[in-house]
Design a protein around this motif. Sequence first.
Motif, short mmCIF file in Angstrom:
data_model
loop_
_atom_site.label_atom_id
_atom_site.label_comp_id
_atom_site.label_asym_id
_atom_site.label_seq_id
_atom_site.Cartn_x
_atom_site.Cartn_y
_atom_site.Cartn_z
N GLY A 73 0.82 -1.22 0.00
CA GLY A 73 0.00 0.00 0.00
C GLY A 73 0.85 1.27 0.00
N GLY B 72 0.75 6.63 5.15
CA GLY B 72 1.51 5.86 6.13
C GLY B 72 2.54 4.97 5.47
N GLY B 73 2.15 4.29 4.41
CA GLY B 73 3.06 3.36 3.71
C GLY B 73 4.24 4.11 3.10
N GLU C 128 1.30 -1.13 -4.68
CA GLU C 128 0.02 -0.43 -4.50
C GLU C 128 -0.96 -0.89 -5.57
OE1 GLU C 128 -1.67 1.87 -2.49
OE2 GLU C 128 -3.22 1.62 -4.03
N THR D 156 -3.86 0.60 -6.53
CA THR D 156 -4.46 1.62 -7.39
C THR D 156 -3.39 2.21 -8.32
OG1 THR D 156 -4.08 3.48 -5.89
CG2 THR D 156 -6.11 2.22 -5.56
N ARG E 118 -6.45 7.07 0.48
CA ARG E 118 -7.59 7.98 0.72
C ARG E 118 -7.25 9.42 0.37
NH1 ARG E 118 -8.93 5.18 6.52
NH2 ARG E 118 -7.19 3.82 5.97
N PRO F 298 -8.92 13.66 2.43
CA PRO F 298 -8.55 14.77 3.32
C PRO F 298 -8.53 16.11 2.61
CG PRO F 298 -6.97 12.98 3.48
CD PRO F 298 -7.89 12.63 2.37
N THR F 299 -8.96 17.15 3.33
CA THR F 299 -8.94 18.52 2.80
C THR F 299 -8.29 19.48 3.79
OG1 THR F 299 -11.11 18.86 3.75
CG2 THR F 299 -11.05 18.23 1.43
N ALA G 127 -1.71 -5.37 -7.15
CA ALA G 127 -2.49 -5.77 -5.96
C ALA G 127 -1.87 -6.99 -5.29
CB ALA G 127 -3.92 -6.05 -6.37
N VAL G 128 -1.80 -6.94 -3.99
CA VAL G 128 -1.31 -8.08 -3.20
C VAL G 128 -2.49 -8.97 -2.86
CG1 VAL G 128 -0.33 -8.70 -0.96
CG2 VAL G 128 0.69 -6.84 -2.30
N LEU H 249 -5.84 -10.84 3.76
CA LEU H 249 -4.48 -11.12 3.27
C LEU H 249 -3.73 -12.13 4.13
CD1 LEU H 249 -3.22 -7.46 2.44
CD2 LEU H 249 -4.38 -9.08 0.93
N PHE I 53 -10.35 1.36 -1.99
CA PHE I 53 -9.16 1.40 -1.12
C PHE I 53 -9.11 0.25 -0.11
CE2 PHE I 53 -9.99 5.85 -2.43
CZ PHE I 53 -8.84 6.04 -3.19
N ALA J 254 -4.09 4.17 9.49
CA ALA J 254 -5.15 4.72 10.32
C ALA J 254 -5.71 3.75 11.36
CB ALA J 254 -6.27 5.23 9.42
N PRO K 296 -1.70 13.62 10.23
CA PRO K 296 -0.53 13.73 11.10
C PRO K 296 -0.34 12.47 11.94
CG PRO K 296 -2.15 15.47 11.58
CD PRO K 296 -2.71 14.65 10.49
C1 LIG Z 1 -13.54 11.53 3.13
C2 LIG Z 1 -12.34 11.61 4.02
C3 LIG Z 1 -11.95 12.83 4.55
C4 LIG Z 1 -10.83 12.92 5.36
N1 LIG Z 1 -10.44 14.14 5.81
C5 LIG Z 1 -9.29 14.27 6.49
C6 LIG Z 1 -8.75 15.55 6.75
O1 LIG Z 1 -9.31 16.58 6.35
N2 LIG Z 1 -7.58 15.62 7.44
C7 LIG Z 1 -6.91 14.51 7.86
O2 LIG Z 1 -5.85 14.64 8.49
N3 LIG Z 1 -7.39 13.26 7.59
C8 LIG Z 1 -8.54 13.12 6.90
N4 LIG Z 1 -8.99 11.88 6.56
C9 LIG Z 1 -8.30 10.69 7.08
C10 LIG Z 1 -7.04 10.36 6.27
O3 LIG Z 1 -7.36 10.35 4.91
C11 LIG Z 1 -6.54 8.97 6.63
O4 LIG Z 1 -6.37 8.86 8.03
C12 LIG Z 1 -5.19 8.66 5.97
O5 LIG Z 1 -5.15 9.10 4.64
C13 LIG Z 1 -5.00 7.16 6.02
O6 LIG Z 1 -3.75 6.83 5.48
P1 LIG Z 1 -3.23 5.33 5.53
O7 LIG Z 1 -1.74 5.37 5.38
O8 LIG Z 1 -3.79 4.61 6.69
O9 LIG Z 1 -3.68 4.60 4.25
P2 LIG Z 1 -4.76 4.56 3.10
O10 LIG Z 1 -5.03 5.90 2.60
O11 LIG Z 1 -5.89 3.69 3.47
O12 LIG Z 1 -3.85 3.79 2.05
C14 LIG Z 1 -3.68 2.39 2.06
C15 LIG Z 1 -3.29 1.98 0.66
O13 LIG Z 1 -3.16 0.56 0.61
C16 LIG Z 1 -3.64 0.13 -0.64
N5 LIG Z 1 -3.97 -1.29 -0.57
C17 LIG Z 1 -4.93 -1.86 0.20
N6 LIG Z 1 -4.96 -3.19 0.00
C18 LIG Z 1 -3.99 -3.45 -0.91
C19 LIG Z 1 -3.54 -4.65 -1.54
N7 LIG Z 1 -4.09 -5.85 -1.27
N8 LIG Z 1 -2.52 -4.57 -2.44
C20 LIG Z 1 -1.93 -3.36 -2.73
N9 LIG Z 1 -2.34 -2.21 -2.18
C21 LIG Z 1 -3.35 -2.25 -1.27
C22 LIG Z 1 -4.86 1.01 -0.87
O14 LIG Z 1 -5.23 1.03 -2.23
C23 LIG Z 1 -4.36 2.35 -0.38
O15 LIG Z 1 -3.76 3.10 -1.40
C24 LIG Z 1 -10.09 11.76 5.70
C25 LIG Z 1 -10.47 10.52 5.17
C26 LIG Z 1 -11.57 10.46 4.32
C27 LIG Z 1 -11.92 9.14 3.70
#
Ligand SMILES: Cc1cc2nc3c(=O)[nH]c(=O)nc-3n(C[C@H](O)[C@H](O)[C@H](O)COP(=O)(O)OP(=O)(O)OC[C@H]3O[C@@H](n4cnc5c(N)ncnc54)[C@H](O)[C@@H]3O)c2cc1C
Length: 510
Positions: free
Chosen positions: A11, A15-16, A34, A36, A42, A57-58, A248-249, A288, A428, A465, A474
């Motif tokens: 991913g 975070g990744g 990844e 996508t 997200r 996020p905005t 995709a994994v 997984l 996602f 997350a 953050p």
């Molecule tokens: C509508 C919305 C509004 C938000 N607003 C805010 C904001 O204003 N401010 C803020 O700070 N946060 C906000 N957030 C929260 C923030 O977006 C998330 O906390 C953060 O982006 C999560 O990051 P993450 O690293 O956990 O991974 P994710 O964004 O979940 O990324 C994980 C990645 O892993 C990939 N993946 C999953 N399974 C597989 C697989 N089997 N093989 C390969 N790839 C895979 C996915 O495609 C994805 O790209 C918002 C979230 C949403 C949905």
Amino acid sequence: MARRLSAVVVGAGVGGLAAAARLAHAGLDVQVLEQTAGPGGRCAQLQLDGHTFDMGPTILLMPEVVERTFQALGRRMEDYLRLRRCDPNYRVHFGDGSSLTFTSELTRMGAELERLEPGSFARFLEFLALGRVQYRTSLDQFVGRNFDHLGQFLTPASLRGIFRARAHRRLYSVASRFFRDDRLRAAMTFQTMYLGISPYQAPAVYGLLPFSELGVGIWFPEGGLHALPRALERLAREVGVRLSYRTAVRSITFEGKRATGVKLEDGTEVAADLVLCNADLPWAYRNLIDPGVTRLRRAEKLRYTSSGYMLYLGLDRRVPELGHHNVFLGGDYRGSFEDIFERFRVPADPSFYVAVASRTDPSLAPEGRDGLYVLVPVPRQHPSLDWATLGPTVRARVFARLREEGLDLERHVVAERVFTPDDWASRFSLEHGSAFGLSHHFFQVGPFRPPNQDPTVRNLFFVGASTQPGTGLPTVMLSAELVVERMRREAASLGARLAPAPRLGPEVMA
Ligand SMILES: Cc1cc2nc3c(=O)[nH]c(=O)nc-3n(C[C@H](O)[C@H](O)[C@H](O)COP(=O)(O)OP(=O)(O)OC[C@H]3O[C@@H](n4cnc5c(N)ncnc54)[C@H](O)[C@@H]3O)c2cc1C
């Protein structure tokens, strides 16, 4: 001679990417896979008819936490990311037609508050002072550290921190002691929806959110929030990370109680010494990971955040009445949260948020036009919710409310994309389409949140997350910092010689 260890990251979310860059900088051979077409998860971007939209996020809070990743790699954040401060922060529109503009300019903020509740400004300053304590305490004691066992959480200092930050109480009830007017109670608590939780359930420590917005500021990167994962992607490549998109994994592979790598959808196997999973943690354990090897504890008891029904709208005109960030609160504040989190219903009069990013960065919309990002907080996926039928009703309600506010916008829509909880789930891989991952109520934070290192398979790690410390950009960046600390330990135990751990950046402000 010490061997160079390899790590595979599943991913390319924020975070990744942040963790991958840190690991490569430490000396590991790192590959990110990844599913996508690009980085960010997200925090992806949507191009629509000349408009550029952030999909999730905005709002960027606590930029100093983001900066630490760049500093840890000997870089300057400003060489990768240009941040602008949004002030006024946002305007909240109440159901009765009144509104409140949040600004860090205290004289103006005071006048706004006094207009709604005479005498409230002094209490607001006390509320902010408490928010500052909560901000500091939660970073120092709960969010910015790894917990190896519960005992580390239950020290006298931690318990004092819990009481000082009011982590044992609910936000709405604590805020209600500072404000009498229901509008102000709502305006000071709805921010927990940034984390997808109800202010009636959220620990009062999330009073740190209004403090963070007003005291540290709401920030916006030029180009939109997606500029953050783009910057991290560049940083990661510079330190040697290899990234593969549309990859995709299908599963994580094991030999006994060791992870050996991953298997891709096309059957290819990728071997690695360490596996770091950025896919949503509960989804990853279910899809997984062989439950015969290891499983998520208390999986059926876990609670999830809300989801979002999204409209990305390209208009044929500008809407100067709207600022960058706008919040429209519906009626029956408490009932709407009960609908979303307990009854799994879309509230009849839903609250929603509208962003007009081109207010801060005009390059995000064509000349003379605005793009509207609309986020309606709704329940996560539930068998009783059919978005094919619900979606148009929610959409109509959004336009009706905007009309009530004097904004007749529906007929100006020339391009539109809808994104529902089902889309969040499928695009996602988010468990239950929960937009923010696992919930943040008291027994799912700190050491109670699923750990970033699997308790059985010691070379399998998690970032993002739904693991510690939690959701939001953050916090997810901190999650990368924390998991890399653990991975360094594991790598060292396997005989790797790593670059010294980076000295942390300056103390987080405030
Ligand atoms: C509508 C919305 C509004 C938000 N607003 C805010 C904001 O204003 N401010 C803020 O700070 N946060 C906000 N957030 C929260 C923030 O977006 C998330 O906390 C953060 O982006 C999560 O990051 P993450 O690293 O956990 O991974 P994710 O964004 O979940 O990324 C994980 C990645 O892993 C990939 N993946 C999953 N399974 C597989 C697989 N089997 N093989 C390969 N790839 C895979 C996915 O495609 C994805 O790209 C918002 C979230 C949403 C949905």
